[in-house]
Design an enzyme around this catalytic site. Structure first.
Site, mmCIF file in Angstrom:
data_model
loop_
_atom_site.group_PDB
_atom_site.id
_atom_site.type_symbol
_atom_site.label_atom_id
_atom_site.label_comp_id
_atom_site.label_asym_id
_atom_site.label_seq_id
_atom_site.Cartn_x
_atom_site.Cartn_y
_atom_site.Cartn_z
ATOM 1 N N HIS A 72 0.854 -1.204 0.000
ATOM 2 C CA HIS A 72 0.000 0.000 0.000
ATOM 3 C C HIS A 72 0.875 1.233 0.000
ATOM 4 O O HIS A 72 2.105 1.133 0.085
ATOM 5 C CB HIS A 72 -0.916 0.009 1.235
ATOM 6 C CG HIS A 72 -0.182 0.149 2.545
ATOM 7 N ND1 HIS A 72 0.237 -0.940 3.274
ATOM 8 C CD2 HIS A 72 0.240 1.235 3.243
ATOM 9 C CE1 HIS A 72 0.866 -0.528 4.375
ATOM 10 N NE2 HIS A 72 0.891 0.802 4.377
ATOM 11 N N HIS B 161 -5.654 -2.124 4.762
ATOM 12 C CA HIS B 161 -5.756 -0.955 3.893
ATOM 13 C C HIS B 161 -4.978 -1.231 2.615
ATOM 14 O O HIS B 161 -3.987 -1.954 2.609
ATOM 15 C CB HIS B 161 -5.275 0.331 4.568
ATOM 16 C CG HIS B 161 -3.885 0.287 5.155
ATOM 17 N ND1 HIS B 161 -3.270 -0.869 5.524
ATOM 18 C CD2 HIS B 161 -3.000 1.266 5.428
ATOM 19 C CE1 HIS B 161 -2.078 -0.598 6.007
ATOM 20 N NE2 HIS B 161 -1.876 0.692 5.947
ATOM 21 N N HIS C 29 4.782 7.269 2.553
ATOM 22 C CA HIS C 29 5.576 6.032 2.387
ATOM 23 C C HIS C 29 4.907 5.062 1.431
ATOM 24 O O HIS C 29 3.694 5.079 1.255
ATOM 25 C CB HIS C 29 5.832 5.340 3.728
ATOM 26 C CG HIS C 29 4.609 4.778 4.414
ATOM 27 N ND1 HIS C 29 3.873 5.476 5.342
ATOM 28 C CD2 HIS C 29 4.013 3.568 4.315
ATOM 29 C CE1 HIS C 29 2.885 4.722 5.780
ATOM 30 N NE2 HIS C 29 2.930 3.553 5.163
ATOM 31 N N HIS D 200 1.844 -0.365 15.040
ATOM 32 C CA HIS D 200 0.808 0.645 14.845
ATOM 33 C C HIS D 200 -0.431 0.238 15.642
ATOM 34 O O HIS D 200 -0.758 -0.954 15.706
ATOM 35 C CB HIS D 200 0.366 0.705 13.378
ATOM 36 C CG HIS D 200 1.378 1.305 12.445
ATOM 37 N ND1 HIS D 200 1.990 2.507 12.676
ATOM 38 C CD2 HIS D 200 1.852 0.871 11.255
ATOM 39 C CE1 HIS D 200 2.808 2.781 11.662
ATOM 40 N NE2 HIS D 200 2.749 1.807 10.795
ATOM 41 N N TYR E 39 9.543 2.240 9.808
ATOM 42 C CA TYR E 39 9.651 3.253 8.763
ATOM 43 C C TYR E 39 11.124 3.597 8.585
ATOM 44 O O TYR E 39 11.836 3.817 9.572
ATOM 45 C CB TYR E 39 8.934 4.544 9.145
ATOM 46 C CG TYR E 39 7.425 4.522 9.106
ATOM 47 C CD1 TYR E 39 6.731 3.812 8.142
ATOM 48 C CD2 TYR E 39 6.709 5.268 10.024
ATOM 49 C CE1 TYR E 39 5.354 3.846 8.104
ATOM 50 C CE2 TYR E 39 5.323 5.299 9.997
ATOM 51 C CZ TYR E 39 4.653 4.582 9.034
ATOM 52 O OH TYR E 39 3.291 4.625 8.998
ATOM 53 N N GLU F 183 8.119 1.461 4.254
ATOM 54 C CA GLU F 183 7.724 0.711 5.450
ATOM 55 C C GLU F 183 7.897 -0.774 5.170
ATOM 56 O O GLU F 183 7.593 -1.236 4.066
ATOM 57 C CB GLU F 183 6.248 1.010 5.766
ATOM 58 C CG GLU F 183 5.681 0.175 6.919
ATOM 59 C CD GLU F 183 4.208 0.469 7.209
ATOM 60 O OE1 GLU F 183 3.438 0.676 6.235
ATOM 61 O OE2 GLU F 183 3.831 0.479 8.385
HETATM 62 FE FE LIG Z 1 1.795 1.919 5.953
#
Ligand SMILES: [Fe+2]
Length: 309
Positions: free
Chosen positions: A154, A201, A216, A248, A257, A267
């Site tokens: 993503h 996501h 990112h 997260h 990151y 990431e």
């Molecule tokens: Fe991410």
């Protein structure tokens, strides 16, 4: 087929300042597999478990950032339909001819309200890999070279008008909103996380004054252990780490990151939850924004909101 229309992120074209430095990083340190170079000097990569010719494309330029991100759709009919839907929504589109990107069919490109160039495509050459066909092994030797993520997963993009972006992705492109982070007023979104699949996501946006910025691109790892191995390799290669290894709150992902040699953040992450269209949108409130982004530190590092390319 339950999943129709937009299937998944397919590619991102990343601008790099020095191609020689960049190819060393993306090929040897990140461990992507080079699949071609074109007449514009762009260099193409795929991750070891990806089925198509390319997912990351590098272009040398004077500034870092992302030129465009492309999503795979399930058919030419869906490409035509979605192109018409985007136009009917009031956003102009252009057709980029097949072959402009190596081994890739015609693409429909449009600018979304945050200023980013988004593409849809239906065709891209499939590569025969050790993981395809009959009786495939669980990994191949390429999976041990460098950080070696499974896939480009993503991107998180920064720009204005993210509520308009959300409307477009949800009501025209068929995504659902898996999570959101709210600003202090409890009504305005700081960030939105959207999926066209059952992933946590497939694309995310953070509200930001300047348009068309990249926060990112993200690469999926098999496990937390592989995320830690990636951290070891980053240190061995003196890669600049922005944050992590940590977790997260949003998506539950375990993550690092870090920056490529041009300053583009990337990431490496693992272990996220699933999302389905019937799930409620998970909401993170402003007083817990630190926990949402970095679950252990519980506060944002200054670079998270300020450093983009
Ligand atoms: Fe991410």
């Amino acid at each position: 087929m339950a999943m129709t229309g937009v299937l998944r992120p397919g590619h991102a074209c990343i601008r790099v300042l020095d191609m020689k430095e960049a190819t060393h990083f993306y090929g040897e340190v990140l461990g992507l597999i080079e699949t071609g170079r074109d007449s514009f000097g762009r260099v193409y990569y795929r991750a070891w478990d990806e089925i198509e010719h390319n997912s990351i494309i590098l272009r040398e330029a004077d500034s870092a950032g992302m030129d465009f991100m492309g999503f795979k759709v399930d058919s030419e009919a869906s490409l035509d339909r979605l192109e018409a839907d985007v136009r009917a929504y009031g956003i102009p589109t252009e057709r980029i001819p097949a072959g402009d990107l190596l081994q890739t069919g015609e693409r429909v490109r449009f600018q979304i309200p945050s200023g980013h160039q988004i593409e849809l495509y239906a065709e891209k050459a499939r590569l025969s890999t050790p993981q395809s066909g009959n009786n495939p092994p669980p990994w191949n030797p390429e999976a041990e070279r460098g950080i070696a993520p499974i896939r480009f997963d993503h991107a998180l993009l920064y720009g204005p008008d993210i509520e308009k972006v959300q409307d477009l992705f949800v009501n025209v492109l068929g995504f659902h909103t898996s999570e959101q982070i709210m600003l202090e007023d409890g009504k305005t979104q700081l960030a939105i996380f959207m999926a066209c699949s059952s992933k946590a996501h497939d694309i995310a946006f953070v509200r930001h004054e300047e348009p068309a910025k990249l926060h990112h691109v993200s690469f999926y790892m098999e496990s937390w252990e592989k995320v830690l191995r990636a951290a070891d390799l980053m240190s061995m290669h003196k890669i600049s780490i922005d944050m992590g290894p940590t977790r997260h709150g949003v998506t539950r992902g375990t993550t690092i990151y870090a920056f490529d040699p041009s300053g583009n953040r990337f990431e490496t992450f693992a272990g996220v939850q699933s999302s389905y269209p019937d799930h409620e949108t998970l909401t993170w409130t402003w007083d817990e924004v630190g926990t949402a982004v970095y679950y252990h530190d519980r506060q944002l590092n200054p670079a998270f909101l300020g450093v983009v390319t």
